[in-house]
Design a protein around this motif. Structure first.
Motif, PDB file in Angstrom:
ATOM      1  N   PHE A 112     -12.393   5.321  -7.224  1.00  0.00           N
ATOM      2  CA  PHE A 112     -12.459   5.063  -5.787  1.00  0.00           C
ATOM      3  C   PHE A 112     -11.409   4.013  -5.450  1.00  0.00           C
ATOM      4  O   PHE A 112     -11.420   2.913  -6.002  1.00  0.00           O
ATOM      5  CB  PHE A 112     -13.862   4.573  -5.414  1.00  0.00           C
ATOM      6  CG  PHE A 112     -14.055   4.303  -3.948  1.00  0.00           C
ATOM      7  CD1 PHE A 112     -13.946   5.321  -3.018  1.00  0.00           C
ATOM      8  CD2 PHE A 112     -14.385   3.034  -3.504  1.00  0.00           C
ATOM      9  CE1 PHE A 112     -14.141   5.083  -1.662  1.00  0.00           C
ATOM     10  CE2 PHE A 112     -14.582   2.782  -2.152  1.00  0.00           C
ATOM     11  CZ  PHE A 112     -14.462   3.806  -1.229  1.00  0.00           C
TER      12      PHE A 112
ATOM     13  N   TYR B   8      -5.821  -3.889  -1.793  1.00  0.00           N
ATOM     14  CA  TYR B   8      -6.635  -2.742  -2.170  1.00  0.00           C
ATOM     15  C   TYR B   8      -7.359  -2.986  -3.484  1.00  0.00           C
ATOM     16  O   TYR B   8      -7.070  -3.936  -4.205  1.00  0.00           O
ATOM     17  CB  TYR B   8      -5.831  -1.455  -2.190  1.00  0.00           C
ATOM     18  CG  TYR B   8      -4.653  -1.408  -3.145  1.00  0.00           C
ATOM     19  CD1 TYR B   8      -4.721  -0.668  -4.319  1.00  0.00           C
ATOM     20  CD2 TYR B   8      -3.469  -2.065  -2.852  1.00  0.00           C
ATOM     21  CE1 TYR B   8      -3.639  -0.597  -5.172  1.00  0.00           C
ATOM     22  CE2 TYR B   8      -2.386  -1.997  -3.695  1.00  0.00           C
ATOM     23  CZ  TYR B   8      -2.475  -1.262  -4.860  1.00  0.00           C
ATOM     24  OH  TYR B   8      -1.405  -1.199  -5.707  1.00  0.00           O
TER      25      TYR B   8
ATOM     26  N   THR C 298     -20.346  10.087  -7.832  1.00  0.00           N
ATOM     27  CA  THR C 298     -20.141  10.055  -6.380  1.00  0.00           C
ATOM     28  C   THR C 298     -21.467   9.776  -5.670  1.00  0.00           C
ATOM     29  O   THR C 298     -21.483   9.113  -4.636  1.00  0.00           O
ATOM     30  CB  THR C 298     -19.547  11.374  -5.855  1.00  0.00           C
ATOM     31  OG1 THR C 298     -20.352  12.465  -6.300  1.00  0.00           O
ATOM     32  CG2 THR C 298     -18.121  11.558  -6.319  1.00  0.00           C
TER      33      THR C 298
ATOM     34  N   TRP D 243      -8.337   2.281   4.562  1.00  0.00           N
ATOM     35  CA  TRP D 243      -8.233   3.606   3.949  1.00  0.00           C
ATOM     36  C   TRP D 243      -9.084   3.634   2.692  1.00  0.00           C
ATOM     37  O   TRP D 243      -9.436   2.583   2.134  1.00  0.00           O
ATOM     38  CB  TRP D 243      -6.779   3.937   3.618  1.00  0.00           C
ATOM     39  CG  TRP D 243      -6.168   2.980   2.628  1.00  0.00           C
ATOM     40  CD1 TRP D 243      -5.593   1.779   2.904  1.00  0.00           C
ATOM     41  CD2 TRP D 243      -6.112   3.134   1.217  1.00  0.00           C
ATOM     42  NE1 TRP D 243      -5.167   1.181   1.751  1.00  0.00           N
ATOM     43  CE2 TRP D 243      -5.474   1.986   0.697  1.00  0.00           C
ATOM     44  CE3 TRP D 243      -6.528   4.119   0.334  1.00  0.00           C
ATOM     45  CZ2 TRP D 243      -5.249   1.804  -0.668  1.00  0.00           C
ATOM     46  CZ3 TRP D 243      -6.304   3.935  -1.024  1.00  0.00           C
ATOM     47  CH2 TRP D 243      -5.669   2.790  -1.506  1.00  0.00           C
ATOM     48  N   HIS D 244      -9.440   4.821   2.279  1.00  0.00           N
ATOM     49  CA  HIS D 244     -10.038   4.998   0.954  1.00  0.00           C
ATOM     50  C   HIS D 244      -9.791   6.419   0.469  1.00  0.00           C
ATOM     51  O   HIS D 244      -9.561   7.334   1.262  1.00  0.00           O
ATOM     52  CB  HIS D 244     -11.521   4.625   0.911  1.00  0.00           C
ATOM     53  CG  HIS D 244     -12.442   5.642   1.502  1.00  0.00           C
ATOM     54  ND1 HIS D 244     -12.986   5.514   2.746  1.00  0.00           N
ATOM     55  CD2 HIS D 244     -12.924   6.803   1.012  1.00  0.00           C
ATOM     56  CE1 HIS D 244     -13.765   6.553   2.991  1.00  0.00           C
ATOM     57  NE2 HIS D 244     -13.736   7.360   1.959  1.00  0.00           N
ATOM     58  N   GLU D 245      -9.802   6.573  -0.843  1.00  0.00           N
ATOM     59  CA  GLU D 245      -9.668   7.869  -1.505  1.00  0.00           C
ATOM     60  C   GLU D 245     -10.666   7.899  -2.642  1.00  0.00           C
ATOM     61  O   GLU D 245     -10.853   6.906  -3.347  1.00  0.00           O
ATOM     62  CB  GLU D 245      -8.249   8.056  -2.066  1.00  0.00           C
ATOM     63  CG  GLU D 245      -7.171   8.020  -1.021  1.00  0.00           C
ATOM     64  CD  GLU D 245      -5.763   8.058  -1.597  1.00  0.00           C
ATOM     65  OE1 GLU D 245      -5.606   8.026  -2.846  1.00  0.00           O
ATOM     66  OE2 GLU D 245      -4.810   8.115  -0.810  1.00  0.00           O
ATOM     67  N   THR D 246     -11.302   9.040  -2.841  1.00  0.00           N
ATOM     68  CA  THR D 246     -12.287   9.206  -3.905  1.00  0.00           C
ATOM     69  C   THR D 246     -11.872  10.369  -4.791  1.00  0.00           C
ATOM     70  O   THR D 246     -11.588  11.459  -4.281  1.00  0.00           O
ATOM     71  CB  THR D 246     -13.685   9.494  -3.314  1.00  0.00           C
ATOM     72  OG1 THR D 246     -14.006   8.474  -2.355  1.00  0.00           O
ATOM     73  CG2 THR D 246     -14.742   9.537  -4.404  1.00  0.00           C
ATOM     74  N   TYR D 247     -11.847  10.128  -6.091  1.00  0.00           N
ATOM     75  CA  TYR D 247     -11.489  11.158  -7.061  1.00  0.00           C
ATOM     76  C   TYR D 247     -12.641  11.299  -8.052  1.00  0.00           C
ATOM     77  O   TYR D 247     -12.929  10.362  -8.797  1.00  0.00           O
ATOM     78  CB  TYR D 247     -10.204  10.795  -7.811  1.00  0.00           C
ATOM     79  CG  TYR D 247      -9.032  10.596  -6.888  1.00  0.00           C
ATOM     80  CD1 TYR D 247      -8.271  11.684  -6.469  1.00  0.00           C
ATOM     81  CD2 TYR D 247      -8.709   9.341  -6.399  1.00  0.00           C
ATOM     82  CE1 TYR D 247      -7.208  11.515  -5.601  1.00  0.00           C
ATOM     83  CE2 TYR D 247      -7.642   9.163  -5.534  1.00  0.00           C
ATOM     84  CZ  TYR D 247      -6.902  10.248  -5.142  1.00  0.00           C
ATOM     85  OH  TYR D 247      -5.849  10.070  -4.278  1.00  0.00           O
TER      86      TYR D 247
END
Length: 160
Positions: free
Chosen positions: A21, A72, A80, A115-119
């Motif tokens: 994350f 960040y 998740t 912003w955020h990104e989840t993998y």
């Protein structure tokens, strides 16, 4: 973990699925600290809360900065489901911080961006190598072991 480099080729000793994350903020107007300073201060509180709660699902994190405007965090999570449970729990630090950010964002006219990104990465679909490095990234979260135990090449560690 130690900041002393391990003078060998190592890989993360992590088994199973991993969630990476990424979350951050960008200060768009340095002259409007009332808009961005509360957002900047909220993240350490959340990270302290998560670090104290072993059941939260956060495995570890690394705070980073690029210049004076971009901050960040790289976080590693068990699942998740646990990440989303934390984000939506009204009794945890994130929920009020998110509500306060939204109120300030309306008045701040773009002074701060987030912003955020989840993998979600299934087991066997990630690999790592650390050469003459202290434990870092996923290796700092799950420990390290000699590369040879998982394969000397990235393709081998990925099962390709």
């Amino acid at each position: 973990m130690s900041d002393k480099p391990v003078k060998a080729r190592m890989t993360a000793a992590v088994e199973g699925d991993v969630v990476v994350f990424l979350i951050g903020m960008r200060i768009n107007r340095l002259s409007a600290p009332w808009s961005w300073l509360p957002t900047l201060r909220a993240m350490p509180r959340m990270l302290r809360e998560l670090s104290r709660d072993r059941e939260s699902g956060m495995l570890g994190y690394r705070m980073l900065r690029r210049g004076v405007r971009i901050f960040y965090v790289v976080q590693y999570w068990e699942s998740t489901q646990k990440l989303l449970a934390y984000a939506s729990d009204p009794g945890k630090e994130h929920h009020p911080a998110w509500a306060a950010f939204n109120r300030r964002a309306r008045d701040g006219r773009g002074s701060v961006g987030i912003w955020h990104e989840t993998y979600a990465v299934p087991a066997g679909h990630y690999e790592s190598v650390y050469d003459s490095m202290p434990a870092f990234g996923l290796g700092a979260v799950g420990g390290v072991e000699p590369v040879g135990r998982r394969g000397d090449r990235a393709a081998g560690r990925l099962g390709i």
